[in-house]
Design an enzyme around this catalytic site. Structure first.
Site, short mmCIF file in Angstrom:
data_model
loop_
_atom_site.label_atom_id
_atom_site.label_comp_id
_atom_site.label_asym_id
_atom_site.label_seq_id
_atom_site.Cartn_x
_atom_site.Cartn_y
_atom_site.Cartn_z
N CYS A 147 -2.31 1.32 8.00
CA CYS A 147 -2.29 2.08 9.20
C CYS A 147 -3.36 3.01 8.84
CB CYS A 147 -0.86 2.53 9.30
SG CYS A 147 0.48 1.51 9.70
N ASP A 148 -4.30 2.72 8.40
CA ASP A 148 -5.60 3.55 8.39
C ASP A 148 -6.54 2.80 8.90
OD1 ASP A 148 -7.80 4.72 7.34
OD2 ASP A 148 -6.69 5.85 5.51
#
Ligand SMILES: *Cc1c(COP(=O)(O)O)cnc(C)c1O
Length: 376
Positions: free
Chosen positions: A324-325
């Protein structure tokens, strides 16, 4: 792509992304370096892949080891290397780590400024030091910038200071930049090194060694020159600049020793588009920048990717990792062509991933486990 790795993946069917390294390829690479550069000692750059099996194999073949920390020194020792086969090649060391290396019998240290020389002189009296000089890294796909090394003129003072403090001013080192495609890249630095040898000799200090560093490439998408081409170019440059007084030389291959020995198995987690008429598909793998593919930073290293649909028509895809980056995108500026038939759940093989992958993998970002590795 080696038959042994394919066979391992087919029979063991490991779950999740993993790296598989074929030791036969590492052995072949070592022997190729040793054969092409018979008068040069090989110091494997441990950081490229410190798996105990890789280090043990290289130790048994006679390799020396370039280490950047006490932990790497201990790994090399555990693999069977004696202290005289290990260098502490990081120019940035804590004084207590230098003392720990000295206590283990390490006698060869890298420096690039007077403050580091002073640390070494206090913590490891009498050892040999080599001074790293700057190298612009032109021609390299993973250049190493100005972080390490000093201007050649400054190296003279650094080595004089070392000698004055009771150390042995032993030589010069440089690194032409990793994944160096230009076989001539060593010439400029060797000219500078010869100049330093000459100036110091006039001042009564005889240097003995040139450390040619790493930079030897591994094959990704583009073809690369063979190690023999690098060897003959380096040999010619040594003769050009040192005449008939060729110094002892060492090389520190990392990528060139293990890169092509490894393949990462990964799985397609999702394929999607951002709008109905989007021309580019987003392909999300179960490995990304934080799972070991950090060298895709700035899209520097482009790995060959094999799928089971490779004969089919291809379309441009943006390739991304699973975390989730938003930094976890592998190739976007230059999209990657993948088969239109590629589907969610398919396995893909990422080639040339034996170097700089397991060591770059995060511990558990988003709960994803560090890159598993099998050495066969
Ligand atoms: C990383 C490193 C190497 C290895 O470089 P490659 O380009 O992977 O061969 C060699 N020497 C030093 C000092 C390094 O830091």
């Amino acid at each position: 792509m080696t038959a042994r790795i394919i066979d391992f993946l087919n029979t063991r069917r490991p779950d999740g992304p993993c790296l598989v390294v074929d030791l036969d390829v590492v052995r072949e690479n070592y022997l190729t370096f040793a054969h092409a550069l018979p008068d040069t000692r090989i110091f494997y750059a441990v950081k490229a892949n410190p798996a105990p099996e890789v280090l043990a194999l290289l130790a048994s073949l006679g390799s020396n080891f370039d280490c950047a920390s006490v932990a790497e020194i201990d790994m090399a020792l555990a693999a069977g290397a004696t202290p005289d086969r290990i260098s502490y090649g990081n120019t940035i060391k804590k004084e207590r780590d230098i003392a720990a290396a000295f206590a283990r019998g390490i006698d060869l240290y890298s420096v690039d400024c007077e403050a580091e020389v002073e640390k070494v002189a206090r913590a490891a009296p009498g050892v040999r030091v080599f001074c790293r000089i700057l190298c612009d890294g032109a021609g390299a796909e993973w250049p190493l910038s100005r972080k390490f090394g000093c201007e050649p003129e400054m190296a003279i003072g650094v080595l004089e200071h070392a000698q004055a403090l009771g150390l042995r001013a032993y030589g010069i080192s440089f690194h032409v930049g990793s994944q160096q495609g230009n076989t001539e890249a060593w010439d400029g630095a060797l000219a500078s090194a010869a100049g330093i040898f000459h100036t110091l000799a006039e001042r009564g200090i005889q240097l003995g060694m040139v450390n040619l560093g790493g930079g030897f490439p591994t094959k990704y998408l583009k073809d690369i020159p063979g190690v023999e081409n690098y060897a003959s170019s380096i040999d010619a440059a040594l003769k050009r600049h040192f005449g008939n007084r060729i110094p002892e030389t060492i090389i520190e291959p990392g990528r060139g020793m293990v890169g092509n020995a490894g393949i990462i198995k990964s799985e397609v987690v999702l394929i999607s588009k951002k709008s109905a008429d989007d021309e580019v598909r987003w392909v999300y793998l179960d490995i990304g920048k934080f799972g070991g593919l950090a060298e895709t930073m700035d899209e520097s290293i482009r790995y060959p990717i094999r799928t089971s649909h490779d004969g089919d028509a291809k379309t441009p895809c943006i390739l991304a990792g699973p975390t989730c980056d938003s930094a976890d995108v592998l190739y976007e500026k230059a999209p990657y062509e993948l088969p239109v038939t590629l589907s969610i759940g398919d396995e893909v093989l990422i080639e040339g991933t034996g170097a700089y992958t397991t060591t770059y993998s995060a511990v558990a970002f988003n709960g994803f486990q560090p890159l598993a590795s099998y050495i066969i």
